[in-house]
Design a protein around this motif. Structure first.
Motif, PDB file in Angstrom:
ATOM      1  N   LEU A 107      -2.946   7.941  12.275  1.00 29.83           N
ATOM      2  CA  LEU A 107      -3.521   8.557  11.080  1.00 29.83           C
ATOM      3  C   LEU A 107      -3.168   7.713   9.869  1.00 29.83           C
ATOM      4  CD1 LEU A 107      -3.806  12.219  10.033  1.00 29.83           C
ATOM      5  CD2 LEU A 107      -2.635  10.635   8.465  1.00 29.83           C
ATOM      6  N   THR A 108      -4.168   7.485   9.025  1.00 32.49           N
ATOM      7  CA  THR A 108      -3.933   6.697   7.817  1.00 32.49           C
ATOM      8  C   THR A 108      -4.848   7.159   6.707  1.00 32.49           C
ATOM      9  OG1 THR A 108      -3.537   4.446   7.031  1.00 32.49           O
ATOM     10  CG2 THR A 108      -5.570   4.826   8.316  1.00 32.49           C
ATOM     11  N   PHE A 109      -4.724   6.518   5.543  1.00 29.79           N
ATOM     12  CA  PHE A 109      -5.453   6.902   4.343  1.00 29.79           C
ATOM     13  C   PHE A 109      -6.247   5.720   3.810  1.00 29.79           C
ATOM     14  CE2 PHE A 109      -1.963   9.804   4.680  1.00 29.79           C
ATOM     15  CZ  PHE A 109      -2.381  11.002   4.100  1.00 29.79           C
ATOM     16  N   GLY A 110      -7.325   6.018   3.075  1.00 30.61           N
ATOM     17  CA  GLY A 110      -8.082   4.945   2.447  1.00 30.61           C
ATOM     18  C   GLY A 110      -9.238   5.450   1.617  1.00 30.61           C
ATOM     19  N   GLY A 111      -9.807   4.550   0.817  1.00 25.11           N
ATOM     20  CA  GLY A 111     -10.954   4.871  -0.007  1.00 25.11           C
ATOM     21  C   GLY A 111     -12.259   4.558   0.701  1.00 25.11           C
ATOM     22  N   ALA A 112     -13.343   4.658  -0.043  1.00 26.38           N
ATOM     23  CA  ALA A 112     -14.681   4.557   0.533  1.00 26.38           C
ATOM     24  C   ALA A 112     -14.976   3.187   1.126  1.00 26.38           C
ATOM     25  CB  ALA A 112     -15.718   4.896  -0.539  1.00 26.38           C
ATOM     26  N   ILE A 126      -9.031   0.948   6.499  1.00 27.80           N
ATOM     27  CA  ILE A 126      -9.664   1.961   7.346  1.00 27.80           C
ATOM     28  C   ILE A 126     -10.443   1.287   8.469  1.00 27.80           C
ATOM     29  CG2 ILE A 126     -11.531   3.674   7.386  1.00 27.80           C
ATOM     30  CD1 ILE A 126      -8.959   4.848   6.334  1.00 27.80           C
ATOM     31  N   ILE A 127     -11.190   0.252   8.130  1.00 25.01           N
ATOM     32  CA  ILE A 127     -11.954  -0.489   9.137  1.00 25.01           C
ATOM     33  C   ILE A 127     -11.025  -1.084  10.191  1.00 25.01           C
ATOM     34  CG2 ILE A 127     -13.329  -2.580   9.493  1.00 25.01           C
ATOM     35  CD1 ILE A 127     -14.707  -1.993   6.838  1.00 25.01           C
ATOM     36  N   ALA A 128      -9.934  -1.704   9.732  1.00 25.85           N
ATOM     37  CA  ALA A 128      -9.013  -2.356  10.660  1.00 25.85           C
ATOM     38  C   ALA A 128      -8.345  -1.360  11.601  1.00 25.85           C
ATOM     39  CB  ALA A 128      -7.956  -3.134   9.872  1.00 25.85           C
ATOM     40  N   VAL A 129      -7.918  -0.213  11.067  1.00 25.04           N
ATOM     41  CA  VAL A 129      -7.268   0.797  11.914  1.00 25.04           C
ATOM     42  C   VAL A 129      -8.256   1.349  12.938  1.00 25.04           C
ATOM     43  CG1 VAL A 129      -6.171   3.077  11.930  1.00 25.04           C
ATOM     44  CG2 VAL A 129      -5.513   1.387  10.211  1.00 25.04           C
ATOM     45  N   ALA A 130      -9.496   1.596  12.510  1.00 20.78           N
ATOM     46  CA  ALA A 130     -10.516   2.072  13.450  1.00 20.78           C
ATOM     47  C   ALA A 130     -10.754   1.050  14.551  1.00 20.78           C
ATOM     48  CB  ALA A 130     -11.815   2.371  12.702  1.00 20.78           C
ATOM     49  N   GLY A 131     -10.872  -0.228  14.171  1.00 20.28           N
ATOM     50  CA  GLY A 131     -11.081  -1.277  15.161  1.00 20.28           C
ATOM     51  C   GLY A 131      -9.905  -1.439  16.097  1.00 20.28           C
ATOM     52  N   ALA A 132      -8.685  -1.356  15.541  1.00 22.44           N
ATOM     53  CA  ALA A 132      -7.479  -1.467  16.363  1.00 22.44           C
ATOM     54  C   ALA A 132      -7.367  -0.298  17.332  1.00 22.44           C
ATOM     55  CB  ALA A 132      -6.240  -1.543  15.469  1.00 22.44           C
ATOM     56  N   GLY A 133      -7.717   0.893  16.855  1.00 21.81           N
ATOM     57  CA  GLY A 133      -7.658   2.063  17.730  1.00 21.81           C
ATOM     58  C   GLY A 133      -8.578   1.918  18.920  1.00 21.81           C
ATOM     59  N   LYS A 134      -9.792   1.465  18.664  1.00 25.59           N
ATOM     60  CA  LYS A 134     -10.741   1.300  19.763  1.00 25.59           C
ATOM     61  C   LYS A 134     -10.282   0.225  20.731  1.00 25.59           C
ATOM     62  CE  LYS A 134     -15.628   0.730  20.818  1.00 25.59           C
ATOM     63  NZ  LYS A 134     -17.005   0.666  20.274  1.00 25.59           N
ATOM     64  N   ILE A 161      -7.594   8.649  12.939  1.00 26.60           N
ATOM     65  CA  ILE A 161      -7.964   9.650  11.937  1.00 26.60           C
ATOM     66  C   ILE A 161      -7.840   9.001  10.569  1.00 26.60           C
ATOM     67  CG2 ILE A 161      -7.442  11.915  10.949  1.00 26.60           C
ATOM     68  CD1 ILE A 161      -5.900  12.384  13.713  1.00 26.60           C
ATOM     69  N   GLY A 162      -8.888   9.072   9.782  1.00 25.17           N
ATOM     70  CA  GLY A 162      -8.868   8.525   8.438  1.00 25.17           C
ATOM     71  C   GLY A 162      -8.968   9.624   7.401  1.00 25.17           C
ATOM     72  N   ILE A 163      -7.963   9.720   6.535  1.00 20.48           N
ATOM     73  CA  ILE A 163      -8.000  10.663   5.419  1.00 20.48           C
ATOM     74  C   ILE A 163      -8.622   9.910   4.240  1.00 20.48           C
ATOM     75  CG2 ILE A 163      -6.683  12.267   4.011  1.00 20.48           C
ATOM     76  CD1 ILE A 163      -6.581  12.742   7.085  1.00 20.48           C
ATOM     77  N   ILE A 164      -9.836  10.299   3.878  1.00 21.73           N
ATOM     78  CA  ILE A 164     -10.639   9.522   2.939  1.00 21.73           C
ATOM     79  C   ILE A 164     -10.654  10.171   1.559  1.00 21.73           C
ATOM     80  CG2 ILE A 164     -12.887   8.465   2.540  1.00 21.73           C
ATOM     81  CD1 ILE A 164     -11.456   7.494   5.088  1.00 21.73           C
ATOM     82  N   ARG A 165     -10.413   9.366   0.543  1.00 25.40           N
ATOM     83  CA  ARG A 165     -10.417   9.833  -0.841  1.00 25.40           C
ATOM     84  C   ARG A 165     -11.854  10.075  -1.318  1.00 25.40           C
ATOM     85  NH1 ARG A 165      -8.107   5.751  -2.812  1.00 25.40           N
ATOM     86  NH2 ARG A 165      -9.976   4.652  -3.495  1.00 25.40           N
ATOM     87  N   GLY A 166     -12.154  11.341  -1.708  1.00 24.25           N
ATOM     88  CA  GLY A 166     -13.468  11.653  -2.258  1.00 24.25           C
ATOM     89  C   GLY A 166     -14.279  12.592  -1.395  1.00 24.25           C
ATOM     90  N   GLU A 167     -14.278  13.873  -1.724  1.00 27.08           N
ATOM     91  CA  GLU A 167     -15.034  14.857  -0.945  1.00 27.08           C
ATOM     92  C   GLU A 167     -16.541  14.627  -1.022  1.00 27.08           C
ATOM     93  OE1 GLU A 167     -12.633  18.991  -0.717  1.00 27.08           O
ATOM     94  OE2 GLU A 167     -13.332  18.457  -2.737  1.00 27.08           O
ATOM     95  N   GLU A 168     -16.995  13.943  -2.064  1.00 27.48           N
ATOM     96  CA  GLU A 168     -18.430  13.704  -2.228  1.00 27.48           C
ATOM     97  C   GLU A 168     -19.006  12.767  -1.166  1.00 27.48           C
ATOM     98  OE1 GLU A 168     -16.368  10.380  -4.437  1.00 27.48           O
ATOM     99  OE2 GLU A 168     -16.055  12.536  -4.160  1.00 27.48           O
TER     100      GLU A 168
END
Length: 302
Positions: A54-59, A64-72, A79-86
């Motif tokens: 689990l990590t955090f990042g902006g839009a 976020i890209i690197a963690v997703a790629g590493a996970g796969k 899990i990405g906690i993303i800044r900005g509900e919009e």
């Protein structure tokens, strides 16, 4: 894994030489400093038996890209906690989030006020209740294990050959590792992508050496902000060298290096090594934003 030092084919005054270390070539997805920062964190997560990261990042976060790629690639749920509900309904409009989603990352969008509490024990406990057990990687990836990975960026030859070593700074993990592995004769210069001079205090949490300084003059308005001048420079640099830079980190660093050379900051016969920390995944998102504003875009296609 490959990384090489490439001389910039541009003549500089006073016999100054500039090379760029192509850390962006380490991996097609987990490139540059993200590869270095995640290396020992992934090993620790595996050793401890975690199945989720689990990590955090902006839009437009490269992290976020690197963690997703590493996970796969290495068999972790992410899990990405993303800044900005919009952004909840705009994943398909955002190249970075779309890429992470396609590589298996689960998103949780939060408002900017809540996001500021991302390191608080209460917030992390709430996330554990929501997602179960996970291995936590901070925003930007910087922790002691990330610094350890970044200590491997410089080779022995780099330390002996170069008088000045430059890198961009976001969360200060990369420069901290470089400082720790440097020798006395290396002068380490960090180019901050953020407004303010607080990053020096962050670096001091990880290093003991004094052969470094942080330059805060080339942030172009702050994190993720660009100007027409910066975009034109990125296109000029690519035209001359065929080396793509990203607009958030390495582009600002290189602009700063060129400006400092021109202003006489570096002594004659200086040999400068600039660290290319990757981040090129963010170019597509930046170009989308520039196109909407009818601005010059980053042109990296021949």
């Amino acid at each position: 894994m490959k990384s090489s030092n490439q001389k910039i084919p541009i003549h500089f005054p006073n016999e100054i030489e500039l090379f760029i270390k192509r850390e962006d070539l380490l991996h097609p997805i987990i490139s540059g400093n993200k590869f270095r920062k995640l290396k020992y964190n992934l090993a620790e997560a595996k050793r401890l038996g975690y199945k989720k990261l689990l990590t955090f990042g902006g839009a437009f976060s490269n992290h976020i890209i690197a963690v997703a790629g590493a996970g796969k690639e290495f068999g972790f749920e992410t899990i990405g906690i993303i800044r900005g509900e919009e952004l909840i309904d705009k994943i398909g409009e955002n190249p970075s989030l779309q890429f992470a989603h396609e590589h298996g990352m689960q998103f949780h969008f939060t408002d900017r006020t809540s996001y500021r509490d991302k390191t608080s024990p209460q917030f992390l406990l709430k996330l554990q209740e929501m997602f179960g057990s996970f291995y936590f990687i901070p925003e930007g990836g910087t922790n002691d294990l990330a610094v350890k990975g970044c200590e491997e960026i410089l080779t022995i030859e780099d330390k002996m050959e170069f008088s000045h070593i430059c890198c961009a700074i976001g969360t200060a993990g990369t420069i901290s590792g470089i400082i720790n592995s440097s020798i006395e004769n290396n002068q380490i210069i960090g180019f901050s992508s953020l407004k303010g001079d607080f990053l020096s205090d962050v670096i001091r949490n990880f290093v003991q050496k004094k052969n470094w300084n942080v330059n805060c003059e080339y942030h172009f308005g702050g994190y993720g902000k660009v100007s027409d001048e910066l975009i034109s420079f990125l296109n000029f640099f690519y035209m001359k060298t065929k080396i793509p830079l990203d607009p958030v980190y390495t582009g600002k660093m290189m602009f700063g290096i060129f400006d400092l050379i021109e202003s006489g900051y570096f002594p004659p016969n200086s040999k400068i090594l600039a660290i290319h920390t990757g981040g090129l995944q963010g170019v597509a998102g930046m170009n989308d934003m520039l196109q909407k504003k009818n601005k010059e875009t980053i042109q990296y296609n021949d």
